[in-house]
Scaffold this motif. Structure first.
Motif, PDB file in Angstrom:
ATOM      1  N   CYS A 299      30.826  11.146  18.395  1.00 21.37           N
ATOM      2  CA  CYS A 299      29.964  12.052  17.633  1.00 21.37           C
ATOM      3  C   CYS A 299      30.052  11.768  16.136  1.00 21.37           C
ATOM      4  O   CYS A 299      29.092  12.002  15.391  1.00 21.37           O
ATOM      5  CB  CYS A 299      30.358  13.501  17.875  1.00 21.37           C
ATOM      6  N   SER A 300      31.214  11.280  15.675  1.00 20.26           N
ATOM      7  CA  SER A 300      31.396  11.051  14.240  1.00 20.26           C
ATOM      8  C   SER A 300      30.569   9.866  13.743  1.00 20.26           C
ATOM      9  O   SER A 300      30.426   9.680  12.534  1.00 20.26           O
ATOM     10  CB  SER A 300      32.879  10.835  13.923  1.00 20.26           C
ATOM     11  N   TYR A 301      30.032   9.078  14.659  1.00 23.21           N
ATOM     12  CA  TYR A 301      29.049   8.042  14.353  1.00 23.21           C
ATOM     13  C   TYR A 301      27.875   8.246  15.306  1.00 23.21           C
ATOM     14  O   TYR A 301      27.533   7.386  16.112  1.00 23.21           O
ATOM     15  CB  TYR A 301      29.637   6.641  14.541  1.00 23.21           C
TER      16      TYR A 301
ATOM     17  N   GLY B 167      30.118   2.126   8.988  1.00 16.65           N
ATOM     18  CA  GLY B 167      30.222   3.423   8.341  1.00 16.65           C
ATOM     19  C   GLY B 167      30.405   3.253   6.839  1.00 16.65           C
ATOM     20  O   GLY B 167      30.952   2.249   6.361  1.00 16.65           O
ATOM     21  N   GLN B 168      29.957   4.245   6.063  1.00 17.63           N
ATOM     22  CA  GLN B 168      29.975   4.101   4.605  1.00 17.63           C
ATOM     23  C   GLN B 168      31.391   4.073   4.043  1.00 17.63           C
ATOM     24  O   GLN B 168      32.271   4.820   4.479  1.00 17.63           O
ATOM     25  CB  GLN B 168      29.173   5.233   3.949  1.00 17.63           C
ATOM     26  N   THR B 169      31.604   3.177   3.100  1.00 17.19           N
ATOM     27  CA  THR B 169      32.841   3.100   2.319  1.00 17.19           C
ATOM     28  C   THR B 169      32.433   2.862   0.862  1.00 17.19           C
ATOM     29  O   THR B 169      31.260   2.588   0.572  1.00 17.19           O
ATOM     30  CB  THR B 169      33.746   1.942   2.776  1.00 17.19           C
TER      31      THR B 169
ATOM     32  N   LEU C 274      22.243   4.804   2.511  1.00  9.34           N
ATOM     33  CA  LEU C 274      22.945   5.677   3.443  1.00  9.34           C
ATOM     34  C   LEU C 274      22.064   6.828   3.911  1.00  9.34           C
ATOM     35  O   LEU C 274      21.579   7.602   3.090  1.00  9.34           O
ATOM     36  CB  LEU C 274      24.206   6.244   2.784  1.00  9.34           C
ATOM     37  N   PRO C 275      21.870   6.984   5.223  1.00 13.08           N
ATOM     38  CA  PRO C 275      21.170   8.173   5.732  1.00 13.08           C
ATOM     39  C   PRO C 275      22.079   9.390   5.565  1.00 13.08           C
ATOM     40  O   PRO C 275      23.226   9.370   6.002  1.00 13.08           O
ATOM     41  CB  PRO C 275      20.946   7.855   7.219  1.00 13.08           C
TER      42      PRO C 275
ATOM     43  N   THR D  30      25.540   2.890   8.870  1.00 12.61           N
ATOM     44  CA  THR D  30      25.338   4.074   9.695  1.00 12.61           C
ATOM     45  C   THR D  30      26.196   5.176   9.089  1.00 12.61           C
ATOM     46  O   THR D  30      27.187   4.892   8.404  1.00 12.61           O
ATOM     47  CB  THR D  30      25.732   3.828  11.163  1.00 12.61           C
ATOM     48  N   THR D  31      25.805   6.404   9.318  1.00 14.72           N
ATOM     49  CA  THR D  31      26.514   7.508   8.682  1.00 14.72           C
ATOM     50  C   THR D  31      27.780   7.863   9.441  1.00 14.72           C
ATOM     51  O   THR D  31      27.733   8.139  10.641  1.00 14.72           O
ATOM     52  CB  THR D  31      25.611   8.757   8.614  1.00 14.72           C
TER      53      THR D  31
END
Length: 559
Positions: free
Chosen positions: A171-173, A476-478, A238-239, A347-348
């Motif tokens: 769910c976290s991605y 995922g964003q960094t 970033l969405p 991806t968020t």
């Protein structure tokens, strides 16, 4: 799959008391009861009686809180009897607000998110818990969240609710696209990895299946991560995550240096809209994507001719049933975010989503707040979540440390569920209701067959785990790959909420309507005048005022 029950229809079950006749229940005088030693059970000494009233949610798969087996177990354990007041997921907020505003309300609020700024900070109907949050009164809670208490502090610096956690890895991605590998093979192409390759695959699919749909999605807020826009947007910037603050999809994000901005004003968002418009002009985007629900998506995907190449949804199981349509179910695999023209591939990561507050509160009618909190503390114990979600019968509902079994992460399993989650009505446990306290380690520690076929329903959790780890975690964003990040759940004052709630709704409406117009071509995304007109309309709607309030709240919490 054990995600939140957002895919269920929100069916309001009959409340325990009728709204117009609850006063005698809430007005009943409680006596203060002497309790047992802190940290022990039962909470109420033998010979004493304590009844507390509690408002909570119901769902179709839990028959009756009053007669539920776990409820009886918890009463026997604690010595606290609960009189339940319930409402369904579609109307709980309205009923709760009516009760709190009327002056007739129960002692405890369980498993929901009341308006703490209004009924807590401002009106003090929901009372601060700070004096009880210590290792003596709440040893389990403090062990888990003693170093995280600040996330539950309201704007006045006090704590009005308890934290809960549901750290669901996949769910976290959650923003996933599923693509039909059978069609790719028949067309002689590989999974696309860039926006350019994706465009070519969509064109080829329209030649391969002229009446087919290359990309299927739903309108914003009509499914579980099923909007196609937020998947494709990751190839440009970033969405954003949903604004939990006002329950909107208003595209607010924060820069890495702490400035709250609106992604829809960014020129990179314009580039995304240009790409989406090009897909639409090629016939790749289905017109229904802008208005339909996930249920309507499901009906389309499962048509006899299986017309869909790719669709967006948090899990394939939400739209294709593995039992009734196993062949189609097995054909879809996740597609990693596409690399955009400038190399952006995001991806968020919903990094704030697993922890939430508002899950347990006490009102000023409660004469035994320490007993209420000690009752709630059970959910934060080693077995609290396990017994509430699956039942309290060891050996029948679950076993600990099953020999030779392993969890989703490949580590030795911490427990094995023998009474699995059910979508059917039952009265043995609470399923996903109440307070969830499920850390990542706990969730991944559930025993699963290591050689289970991920193309079957039995292998769903492993499919989601492996697909997420492979196709989404790397993107995922960094701070290294994105200048933007998601906002935490911002805590506004009652006055701030009142000031911007109407503005936020208008801004969301403008973004959704204008984005659709640009994608389908009724507005020209290539025309600078149309683009500037869109940004002007956001400013006229009060976007600057909305961002100012968000910035104030962000600075108050994070700096």
């Amino acid at each position: 799959m054990n995600k939140k029950l957002t895919s269920f229809a929100a069916v309001a079950l009959a409340t325990t008391m009728v709204m117009g006749s609850v006063a005698p229940v809430y007005a009943k005088k409680q006596k203060e009861v002497k309790l047992t030693e802190a940290g022990t059970y039962p909470i109420v000494p033998e010979g004493e009686e304590l009844t507390l009233t509690c408002f909570t949610l119901t769902m179709p798969n839990v028959e009756n809180f009053a007669t539920n087996d776990f409820t009886k177990y918890l009463e026997d354990l604690t010595g606290v009897h609960i009189e339940w007041v319930t409402a369904g997921r579609d109307d709980w907020q309205e009923k709760l607000n009516m009760m709190l505003s009327s002056g007739d309300y129960p002692d405890m609020l369980l498993g929901l998110s009341p308006d703490l700024a209004k009924f807590g900070v401002k009106e003090q109907i929901i009372v601060p818990l700070d004096e009880y949050l210590n290792e003596e009164t709440m040893p389990n809670y403090m062990k888990m969240y003693g170093d995280k208490l600040d996330i539950s502090r309201e704007t006045d610096g006090q704590i009005y609710s308890l934290i809960a956690e549901n750290d669901c890895f996949h769910c976290s991605y959650g923003r996933k696209m599923w693509i039909n590998t059978k069609y790719l093979e028949e067309m002689g192409v590989e999974k696309p990895t860039t926006t350019e390759e994706f465009m070519e695959v969509c064109k080829k699919y329209k030649e391969f299946k002229p009446n087919g749909i290359a990309v299927l999605g739903s309108a914003p807020g009509k499914g579980w991560y099923s909007e196609f826009e937020n998947f494709l947007m990751g190839s440009f910037l970033l969405p954003p995550s949903k604004s939990y603050t006002l329950d909107l999809n208003d595209k607010t994000v924060v820069t890495n240096d702490g400035k709250v901005v609106c992604a829809a004003e960014d020129d990179r968002y314009r580039e995304f809209l240009k790409y989406a418009n090009a897909l639409y002009e090629e016939g790749a985007l289905y017109d229904g994507n802008f208005t339909q629900t996930a249920e309507q998506m499901k009906a389309i995907i499962n048509q006899p001719d299986a017309p869909v190449l790719a669709f967006t949804e948090g899990t394939v199981s939400d739209v294709i049933d593995s039992a009734s349509n196993p062949e189609l179910y097995a054909q879809y695999e996740t597609l990693a975010p596409l690399k955009g023209p400038d190399g952006t591939q995001l991806t968020t990561h919903f990094k704030y989503a697993s922890l939430s507050d508002g899950n347990f509160s006490i009102t000023d009618t409660c004469k035994n707040p320490e007993a209420a909190l000690r009752w709630a503390d059970y959910f934060y114990s080693e077995l609290g979540d396990l017994t509430s979600q699956f039942g309290a019968d060891e050996g029948k509902d679950w076993v600990l440390n099953p020999e030779g079994k392993f969890g989703l992460n490949g580590e030795p399993a911490k427990y094995e569920i023998l009474n699995p989650y059910s979508v059917e009505t039952q009265n043995h446990d609470w399923q996903d209701l109440g307070i969830r306290v499920a850390t990542s380690e706990y969730r991944l520690g559930s025993a699963v067959e290591q050689d289970v076929d991920v193309k079957t329903g039995e292998g769903l959790e492993k499919l989601l785990y492996e697909s997420t780890e492979r196709d989404y975690v790397p993107y995922g964003q960094t701070e290294e790959n994105s200048d933007l990040d998601v906002l935490p759940r911002l805590k506004l004052t009652s006055e701030e909420t009142s000031d911007v709630s109407t503005i936020a709704v208008e801004v969301e409406k403008l973004i959704n309507e204008s984005s659709t117009a640009f994608i389908i071509g009724t507005k020209d995304i290539e025309n600078d005048k149309d683009w500037e007109g869109f940004k002007d309309s956001l400013e006229k709607a009060g976007l600057a005022d909305l961002l100012k309030v968000y910035q104030t709240a962000y600075d108050r919490q994070m700096k």
